[in-house]
Each structure stands twice: as C-alpha cells, then as structure tokens.
Design a protein around this motif. Structure first.
Motif, PDB file in Angstrom:
ATOM      1  N   ARG A  33       0.860  -1.192   0.000  1.00  0.00           N
ATOM      2  CA  ARG A  33       0.000   0.000   0.000  1.00  0.00           C
ATOM      3  C   ARG A  33       0.892   1.237   0.000  1.00  0.00           C
ATOM      4  NH1 ARG A  33      -1.624  -1.687   4.793  1.00  0.00           N
ATOM      5  NH2 ARG A  33      -1.465   0.449   5.538  1.00  0.00           N
ATOM      6  N   TRP A  34       0.485   2.257  -0.716  1.00  0.00           N
ATOM      7  CA  TRP A  34       1.285   3.482  -0.826  1.00  0.00           C
ATOM      8  C   TRP A  34       1.438   4.159   0.528  1.00  0.00           C
ATOM      9  CZ3 TRP A  34       4.898   5.004  -3.765  1.00  0.00           C
ATOM     10  CH2 TRP A  34       5.242   6.346  -3.888  1.00  0.00           C
ATOM     11  N   ASP A  35       0.394   4.143   1.359  1.00  0.00           N
ATOM     12  CA  ASP A  35       0.469   4.800   2.663  1.00  0.00           C
ATOM     13  C   ASP A  35       1.333   4.039   3.666  1.00  0.00           C
ATOM     14  OD1 ASP A  35      -1.414   2.754   2.915  1.00  0.00           O
ATOM     15  OD2 ASP A  35      -2.714   3.897   4.246  1.00  0.00           O
ATOM     16  N   ALA A  36       1.777   2.834   3.322  1.00  0.00           N
ATOM     17  CA  ALA A  36       2.660   2.058   4.190  1.00  0.00           C
ATOM     18  C   ALA A  36       4.138   2.342   3.918  1.00  0.00           C
ATOM     19  CB  ALA A  36       2.392   0.563   4.015  1.00  0.00           C
ATOM     20  N   HIS A  37       4.457   3.103   2.883  1.00  0.00           N
ATOM     21  CA  HIS A  37       5.843   3.421   2.535  1.00  0.00           C
ATOM     22  C   HIS A  37       6.448   4.432   3.512  1.00  0.00           C
ATOM     23  CE1 HIS A  37       4.698   1.568  -1.226  1.00  0.00           C
ATOM     24  NE2 HIS A  37       5.878   1.768  -1.756  1.00  0.00           N
ATOM     25  N   ASP A  38       7.718   4.226   3.855  1.00  0.00           N
ATOM     26  CA  ASP A  38       8.448   5.235   4.607  1.00  0.00           C
ATOM     27  C   ASP A  38       9.059   6.204   3.590  1.00  0.00           C
ATOM     28  OD1 ASP A  38      10.591   3.826   3.499  1.00  0.00           O
ATOM     29  OD2 ASP A  38      11.398   3.165   5.408  1.00  0.00           O
ATOM     30  N   SER A  39       9.811   7.186   4.047  1.00  0.00           N
ATOM     31  CA  SER A  39      10.348   8.198   3.131  1.00  0.00           C
ATOM     32  C   SER A  39      11.295   7.604   2.088  1.00  0.00           C
ATOM     33  CB  SER A  39      11.040   9.324   3.899  1.00  0.00           C
ATOM     34  OG  SER A  39      12.100   8.815   4.678  1.00  0.00           O
ATOM     35  N   ILE A  40      12.074   6.600   2.469  1.00  0.00           N
ATOM     36  CA  ILE A  40      12.976   5.948   1.508  1.00  0.00           C
ATOM     37  C   ILE A  40      12.177   5.161   0.486  1.00  0.00           C
ATOM     38  CG2 ILE A  40      14.773   4.181   1.242  1.00  0.00           C
ATOM     39  CD1 ILE A  40      15.875   5.159   3.964  1.00  0.00           C
ATOM     40  N   GLY A  41      11.163   4.427   0.942  1.00  0.00           N
ATOM     41  CA  GLY A  41      10.306   3.666   0.038  1.00  0.00           C
ATOM     42  C   GLY A  41       9.582   4.555  -0.954  1.00  0.00           C
TER      43      GLY A  41
END
Length: 66
Positions: A23-31
């Motif tokens: 999910r896009w909202d599960a990405h951290d800043s690096i992801g």
C-alpha cells in the motif's frame, strides 16, 4: 492520478504502489523516493519497503553444515 495506483510522492490511504505490491500509505520516506524513481524511470527492480523481507518468499540459504 489513476485509480488504484499511486505515482506521486504523497501517501494515500488504500492505494497500491505502482512499483511494488505494498500500500502506498505504508511506505516510509525511503520507500516513497525509491518507488517513485522506479516508476518515473520505468525500471524493474526489487523492493526496499520496510518489512518487505517478511512478506516476500526467500530462497533457501546454503550452509556448509553437513
């Protein structure tokens, strides 16, 4: 934005990333940065999302123990 896929850098709830299965909202800043660059350049490369190692199958390790 196309429905169901995220291609910009703002996390959006419930939307799947266009570069990886997360999910896009599960990405951290690096992801976010990595997946955004992957989509922008049309690359096919592995995932760097936090926690992705647990979700992806791993190949068996080779050990020297008999």
């Amino acid at each position: 934005m196309t429905e169901g896929k995220a291609t910009d850098t703002e996390p959006e709830a419930g939307v799947t990333c266009a570069a990886c299965p997360h999910r896009w909202d599960a990405h951290d800043s690096i992801g976010i940065r990595y997946c955004s660059a992957t989509v922008a350049r049309g690359l096919h490369r592995g995932c760097v999302c936090a926690g992705s190692a647990a979700a992806e199958p791993q190949s068996p390790s080779v050990t020297g123990n008999g």
